[in-house]
Scaffold this motif. Structure first.
Motif, PDB file in Angstrom:
ATOM      1  N   GLY A  48     -15.047 108.826  36.020  1.00 51.07           N
ATOM      2  CA  GLY A  48     -14.317 108.122  34.973  1.00 51.07           C
ATOM      3  C   GLY A  48     -13.794 108.973  33.844  1.00 51.07           C
ATOM      4  O   GLY A  48     -13.361 108.444  32.820  1.00 51.07           O
ATOM      5  N   GLU A  93      -7.892 110.872  35.488  1.00 50.99           N
ATOM      6  CA  GLU A  93      -7.127 109.972  36.355  1.00 50.99           C
ATOM      7  C   GLU A  93      -6.199 110.746  37.279  1.00 50.99           C
ATOM      8  O   GLU A  93      -5.180 110.232  37.712  1.00 50.99           O
ATOM      9  CB  GLU A  93      -6.324 108.987  35.501  1.00 50.99           C
ATOM     10  N   LYS A 122     -19.739  97.988  34.403  1.00 46.37           N
ATOM     11  CA  LYS A 122     -18.448  98.424  33.871  1.00 46.37           C
ATOM     12  C   LYS A 122     -18.084  97.630  32.617  1.00 46.37           C
ATOM     13  O   LYS A 122     -17.571  98.195  31.643  1.00 46.37           O
ATOM     14  CB  LYS A 122     -17.355  98.266  34.927  1.00 46.37           C
ATOM     15  N   ASP A 180     -17.521  99.356  29.003  1.00 44.11           N
ATOM     16  CA  ASP A 180     -16.273  99.172  28.256  1.00 44.11           C
ATOM     17  C   ASP A 180     -16.541  98.531  26.897  1.00 44.11           C
ATOM     18  O   ASP A 180     -15.953  98.925  25.887  1.00 44.11           O
ATOM     19  CB  ASP A 180     -15.320  98.312  29.084  1.00 44.11           C
ATOM     20  N   ILE A 195     -17.834 105.710  28.764  1.00 45.16           N
ATOM     21  CA  ILE A 195     -17.011 106.011  29.929  1.00 45.16           C
ATOM     22  C   ILE A 195     -17.319 104.976  31.005  1.00 45.16           C
ATOM     23  O   ILE A 195     -18.484 104.696  31.309  1.00 45.16           O
ATOM     24  CB  ILE A 195     -17.313 107.429  30.465  1.00 45.16           C
ATOM     25  N   ASN A 211     -17.625 103.857  34.595  1.00 44.92           N
ATOM     26  CA  ASN A 211     -17.724 104.320  35.984  1.00 44.92           C
ATOM     27  C   ASN A 211     -18.612 103.435  36.844  1.00 44.92           C
ATOM     28  O   ASN A 211     -18.748 103.671  38.040  1.00 44.92           O
ATOM     29  CB  ASN A 211     -18.207 105.770  36.037  1.00 44.92           C
TER      30      ASN A 211
END
Length: 759
Positions: free
Chosen positions: A148, A151, A238, A242, A247, A249
């Protein structure tokens, strides 16, 4: 070789000759130890070399090779010296011990023995850094994507600036030395997380305990979670990551586990007590949450209920605890109370009288922005009542004082609020200039312009070409010409606030207004329109959105309507929500000031928003059927695109038509159990006919006995399964007729088609 070991040289395979480079190294040695510097190796120097080689590399040593292995410790991630010295001090000893313990060495006392030195310089301690290229680097970058931190879809084998920044982020996140280098300790951490036992596909009793913790924090609602880590668990993790700014992941890595434990162990939860609890409760009480005694230091069931209420009101995860996010928001909102000023202005007129005055003008208040739908009294009362827009809601911003700057840079305005906004893109400096010149909040001006111009894409915002007299220029297809280089175009005019764009002729009126004031660029329209807002509204006391819409002071003093910016009753609320959407939660940290109106006998808040006003001007008989001709037809709450959609109706679907709105031509229909409105442009009515003539007889069968008569009325004909009209031919009094089956008051009858005309 001895000089290499002591750090005075770095020859890998020195030659047997004594050349200039050797001469310089010897001089360095002599200077370092305070000998006469002549570059000649004498007996005294040989004895000193032998003495130094016999010393233990440990605390207290001062020698160049100390600097060398300290730099190696930096590369390996065990230290962060930017320019290490040659001294072996207590910090060096501490870092060497950390290195020895990490590799579980025989010696862990901070002495750099042969085993330690071999481990430091070993091939397994390969370090990659900016500028290197290797397949190992590509694999490492793919691992960072999985975790994470990046990208990259197809990362290269090159270790560049972006890779270094990402590695620094990874190292800092997991508490490693931030040097941006791909060293063994960083690789070990990557492997450790990738192989974490707390991720999808694993199963253990520890996982079940973590899932119970996740439930307690409000991120899942499993009653009795199993011990496997499946897709649902991963999604919950997740969400948690968030929510708490980690992070994302889906792996319960050390940072996530620490965050879970940190919030689970907050003092602000049921069963705890302390002065800090009383302090936070007092702040929450000041924000209007009064379901507990704010002076008590305990956190009980009442306090938990109030925390849940606060979390629900602010769209937080509901767990009844003072977790990190909840406490932070309480502190921010409380700080806002200290920084902002909320005043209440009383107006000497009853609320009911003020509402009645809204309907006294020649142009009634409108429910929609296009001005096609007249507002009813219930909706005017709702949107005019300040009690329906409480402090902390987005709509409360309609009471924001607009004659104060928000102090935002042009760059921030362009990037955050005007990017992609049509002709308004890049005009941030114009809004700042307008705000400074006319003492208007620049964020309000942007929100106002975005609303009036459909985010910079309306006809007036896109620019309208005119000739030297200000007449709109169109091409052969009647499209507006916007090219300033066109032979027929003298100017392109812009209008960003809707001035002159009255409901009956919005484009023509808006163009005339802009042309007369020479608004020949987006910037001129922004600044010129702001001047009009300031002179017509802000400077005369209408310095909130609510006042601009309803003008309560004029209404109270003159018992008449006053100056209103728009007929749309939701105008102030829409503008307020746009401001809130632009600012987000940052609005709570800004020292903003508000002025809330208060009418005499003002009612409390309405329990619910009234339904949209609708009317059926033409009522159809029962049984009228239409077929949808559009590929997908919007089904709305009222007869225009200004109303919210209920859903969509597919092509070819059958709808029951109850009537038609005379102003808009929209049909009131029922589809799949719901009743709403659809445009008549996309519905083919199958069986609605009108009787042509007075006292036309209808019969109990084709050419049968008379059952009654109709005069110029609408009726619904019967249809078969293929939507064909049910008919029969029969002779009556020597004349052949085609008879259509009709429905009157729920019964079937027959009427000759020569007396029917399709609507």
């Amino acid at each position: 070789l001895d000089l290499v070991d002591l750090g005075f040289a770095d020859w890998e395979d020195p030659a047997e000759n004594f050349g200039p480079e050797t001469h310089n190294v010897v001089r360095h040695f002599q200077d370092f130890y305070g000998y006469h510097v002549n570059g000649i190796v004498d007996q005294q120097m040989l004895e000193r070399i032998e003495e130094e080689l016999g010393k233990e590399v440990s605390r207290g040593l001062n020698r160049p090779d100390v600097e060398r292995f300290k730099l190696k410790l930096v590369d390996l991630g065990f230290a962060d010296w930017s320019s290490p010295s040659t001294n072996f001090g207590p910090e060096t000893e501490e870092r060497v011990i950390a290195f020895q313990e990490y590799y579980d060495m025989n010696r862990t006392d901070g002495v750099v023995d042969e085993e330690t030195l071999d481990k430091i310089n070993g091939d397994h301690n390969k370090v990659y850094e900016n500028g290197d290229r290797s397949d190992s680097i590509q694999d490492f970058k793919l691992d960072l994507v999985d975790l994470g931190f990046a990208e990259w879809e197809d990362p290269t084998t090159f270790y560049g600036n972006e890779t270094e920044r990402t590695v620094r982020l990874f190292q800092g996140y997991y508490g490693l030395v931030e040097n941006g280098k791909m060293n063994p300790i960083t690789l070990d951490m990557v492997d450790s997380i990738l192989n974490s036992p707390y991720q999808r596909g694993n199963s253990s009793d520890e996982i079940r305990e973590i899932k119970l913790d996740i439930v307690k924090l409000g991120f899942a609602d499993w009653d009795d979670p199993v011990n496997n880590f499946g897709p649902e668990t991963e999604e919950s993790v997740k969400h948690l990551q968030d929510y708490y700014g980690l992070i994302v992941n889906g792996i319960v890595d050390p940072v996530t586990l620490e965050k879970i434990n940190q919030n689970l162990n907050t003092i602000y939860q049921n069963g705890n007590s302390g002065p800090e609890i009383a302090e936070l409760k007092s702040k929450l009480y000041s924000l209007g949450y009064t379901g507990f005694n704010p002076n008590l230091e305990n956190f009980g069931s009442n306090t938990e209920s109030v925390f849940r209420e606060f979390q629900e009101d602010h769209n937080l995860v509901i767990n009844g605890m003072g977790d990190q996010v909840t406490v932070q928001l309480i502190e921010e909102l409380y700080k806002m109370l200290d920084e902002q000023t909320i005043i209440t202005t009383n107006y000497d007129i009853s609320f009911d009288s003020a509402v009645d005055i809204q309907f006294s003008a020649s142009t009634p208040p409108k429910y929609d922005g296009a001005g096609a739908i007249n507002a009813d009294e219930d909706n005017v009362r709702y949107y005019m009542n300040p009690e329906n827009f409480p402090e902390g809601s987005p709509e409360f911003l309609q009471f924001l004082l607009l004659d104060e700057s928000a102090n935002v840079s042009a760059t921030e305005l362009d990037s955050r609020f005007l990017d992609g906004a049509g002709s308004l893109e890049g005009t941030g400096s114009a809004f700042i200039e307008a705000g400074e010149e006319y003492s208007i909040n620049e964020l309000y001006l942007i929100a106002h312009a975005l609303h009036e111009t459909s985010h910079g894409h309306s006809t007036l915002a896109a620019g309208v070409g005119v000739d030297e007299s200000g007449e709109i220029q169109r091409d052969s297809n009647d499209n507006i010409i916007r090219d300033i280089n066109h032979s027929d175009v003298e100017h392109v005019v812009y209008n960003m606030y809707g001035y002159g764009a009255f409901d009956d002729r919005p484009t023509e009126g808006g163009v005339e207004f802009a042309f007369d004031r020479e608004w020949f660029s987006p910037e001129e329209a922004v600044i010129g329109g702001a001047e009009r807002i300031a002179s017509n509204y802000i400077s005369r006391g209408q310095n909130t959105l609510f006042k601009m819409k309803w003008d309560p002071e004029y209404t109270a003093n003159n018992n008449s309507l006053g100056r209103q910016y728009a007929t749309h009753i939701m105008w102030a609320e829409i503008q307020a929500r746009m401001l809130y959407n632009m600012l987000g939660d940052e609005v709570y940290s800004m020292p903003l000031n508000y002025d809330v109106p208060q009418y005499n006998n003002q009612p409390g808040p309405d329990s619910s928003k009234p339904p949209a006003p609708t009317s059926v001007d033409e009522t159809y008989p029962e049984g009228v059927i239409g077929l949808v001709t559009a590929s997908s037809l919007n089904f709305r709450e009222g007869p225009s695109t200004s109303y919210d959609t209920i859903g969509s109706i597919p092509n070819g679907a059958e709808v029951q038509i109850a009537g038609r709105d005379g102003d808009t031509g929209w049909y009131n229909v029922t589809y799949d159990g719901d009743t709403g409105w659809v445009s008549d442009d996309h519905v083919d009515v199958q069986n609605l006919y009108r009787v042509t003539g007075s006292n036309v007889n209808y019969r109990n069968s084709p050419a049968g006995n008379i059952s009654g008569s109709l005069s110029n009325e609408l009726i619904a004909l019967s249809l078969d399964s293929d939507y064909n009209i049910v008919s029969e031919d029969a002779e009556l009094n020597g004349v052949d007729y085609t008879w259509y089956r009709i429905n009157v008051d729920g019964n079937d009858y027959w009427l000759a088609n020569s007396f029917l005309e399709k609507e």
